[in-house]
Design a protein around this motif. Structure first.
Motif, PDB file in Angstrom:
ATOM      1  N   TRP A 122       0.833  -1.209  -0.237  1.00 35.09           N
ATOM      2  CA  TRP A 122       0.083  -0.060   0.084  1.00 35.09           C
ATOM      3  C   TRP A 122       0.917   1.355   0.046  1.00 35.09           C
ATOM      4  O   TRP A 122       1.858   1.364   0.624  1.00 35.09           O
ATOM      5  N   LYS A 178       0.005  -4.862  -7.774  1.00 36.07           N
ATOM      6  CA  LYS A 178      -0.386  -5.178  -6.810  1.00 36.07           C
ATOM      7  C   LYS A 178       0.001  -4.213  -5.675  1.00 36.07           C
ATOM      8  O   LYS A 178       0.215  -4.255  -4.391  1.00 36.07           O
ATOM      9  N   THR A 200      -1.772  -0.569  -4.064  1.00 36.69           N
ATOM     10  CA  THR A 200      -2.777   0.061  -4.077  1.00 36.69           C
ATOM     11  C   THR A 200      -2.624   1.395  -3.323  1.00 36.69           C
ATOM     12  O   THR A 200      -1.761   1.511  -2.196  1.00 36.69           O
ATOM     13  N   VAL A 234      -2.382   3.410 -10.634  1.00 38.14           N
ATOM     14  CA  VAL A 234      -2.476   2.570  -9.528  1.00 38.14           C
ATOM     15  C   VAL A 234      -3.916   2.489  -9.021  1.00 38.14           C
ATOM     16  O   VAL A 234      -4.811   3.473  -9.128  1.00 38.14           O
ATOM     17  N   THR A 235      -4.358   1.359  -8.525  1.00 41.95           N
ATOM     18  CA  THR A 235      -5.707   1.346  -8.068  1.00 41.95           C
ATOM     19  C   THR A 235      -5.851   2.083  -6.594  1.00 41.95           C
ATOM     20  O   THR A 235      -4.708   2.086  -5.801  1.00 41.95           O
ATOM     21  N   ALA A 256      -7.740   3.015  -2.788  1.00 42.09           N
ATOM     22  CA  ALA A 256      -8.990   2.583  -1.986  1.00 42.09           C
ATOM     23  C   ALA A 256      -8.831   3.632  -0.959  1.00 42.09           C
ATOM     24  O   ALA A 256      -7.930   4.352  -0.659  1.00 42.09           O
ATOM     25  N   PRO A 300      -7.111  -2.228   2.336  1.00 41.78           N
ATOM     26  CA  PRO A 300      -7.807  -3.769   1.923  1.00 41.78           C
ATOM     27  C   PRO A 300      -7.749  -4.791   2.708  1.00 41.78           C
ATOM     28  O   PRO A 300      -6.703  -4.627   3.661  1.00 41.78           O
TER      29      PRO A 300
END
Ligand SMILES: NC(=O)c1ccc[n+]([C@@H]2O[C@H](COP(=O)([O-])OP(=O)(O)OC[C@H]3O[C@@H](n4cnc5c(N)ncnc54)[C@H](OP(=O)(O)O)[C@@H]3O)[C@@H](O)[C@H]2O)c1
Length: 271
Positions: free
Chosen positions: A14, A38, A40, A52-53, A55, A59
């Motif tokens: 992360w 991979k 986040t 990047v993803t 959130a 997670p």
């Protein structure tokens, strides 16, 4: 320095607080072709980070590497929730002035604590990122060097104070260089050029000189001598910069002020 385009994967993890600087690092990895599938970014607002993803909360998974990219004053509050989720993870902090001892106190179960001091040109693979850790082993350091090497020069400090020195010069440096370019452009305008041309020639002069010097390895004193003929116009300008209270003195005062502030912030983070 990595040539990039490797497609090598970032370890799962992360990036907690991926704003201005975190986003610049991500941009540098994207540019280098690093596989970020991979990674986040954790951003309370859910603001997009290209590459990047994102959130808005942690997670439900175990991170191997946790990057800290929020503001330094938030570290205590962030660590309270994050530390139990990051047990056994590598903590990689870009927080200015927050020392390894403070991070270790806040993340007692981390596998290793690593401090990084990047500067903004990391977004173009042309950054400087000072690195320091007193508990990462050689294999982990090599892995981190590979990942950060995508972003430019990545020297490891021998002592934590080296990191402060690197960041005081290179972290803040782009702002100082920006001021120098602006000052040069202002004088080009005063000599009659329009604002756009003045800016373009000032910027290209700084960028071109830097690229030439890096590529040739020529020393700065020799480079100046090659431009300035004795008794000529450049020498007349250098005489002003070289005078007492000139460039050396101005830069010394600038760096000292930044350094003082870094020490104050480190003291605040120690609590
Ligand atoms: N800028 C530089 O040149 C530079 C150089 C070296 C080191 N640094 C270090 O980089 C760090 C970030 O600086 P920056 O200029 O990138 O700041 P920034 O643009 O304000 O980014 C901070 C990020 O932290 C997020 N955030 C806010 N509250 C949070 C929380 N409670 N938990 C997790 N994330 C949170 C923000 O998310 P939202 O967008 O969702 O609000 C934002 O994405 C600082 O620690 C600084 O010391 C900066």
């Amino acid at each position: 320095m990595s040539l990039g385009g490797s497609g090598k994967a970032m370890p799962p993890g992360w990036f907690v607080g991926c704003g201005n600087m975190g986003g610049a690092m991500v941009a540098g990895w994207v540019r280098a072709g690093r596989d970020l599938s991979k990674l986040t970014a954790i951003s309370p607002s859910g603001r997009e980070v290209p590459g990047v993803t994102v959130a808005t909360d942690y997670p439900d998974e175990h991170p191997d590497w946790v990057w800290l990219g929020h503001k330094p004053y938030q570290v205590e509050q962030v660590a309270e929730r994050l530390a139990p989720k990051a047990k056994g993870a590598v903590i990689l902090s870009i927080l200015a002035g927050v020392e390894c001892a403070s991070l270790r106190r806040l993340f007692p179960d981390a596998r290793a604590v690593v401090r990084l001091m990047p500067n903004l040109p990391v977004s173009h693979g042309e950054g400087v990122t000072g690195l320091y850790s007193n508990d990462a082993d050689a294999a982990l350091k090599a892995e981190i060097s590979d990942v950060i090497g995508d972003l430019g020069l990545a020297p490891w400090g021998q002592a934590e104070a080296d990191l402060t020195a690197i960041s005081t010069v290179a972290g803040s440096g782009p702002a100082y260089v920006a001021r120098f370019v602006a000052a040069l452009a202002k004088q080009a305008e005063a000599l009659g050029l329009d604002a756009d041309t003045a800016h373009a020639i000032a910027l290209q002069t700084v960028a071109g000189t830097g690229l030439m010097a890096r590529s040739s390895g020529e020393g700065m004193a020799d480079l100046a001598v090659r431009v300035a003929s004795p008794g000529g116009s450049t020498q007349a300008g250098l005489d002003v910069l070289d005078a007492e209270n000139g460039m050396d003195e101005l830069v010394a005062r600038t760096v000292a002020a930044a350094r003082r502030r870094t020490e104050e912030m480190a003291a605040e983070a120690r609590g």
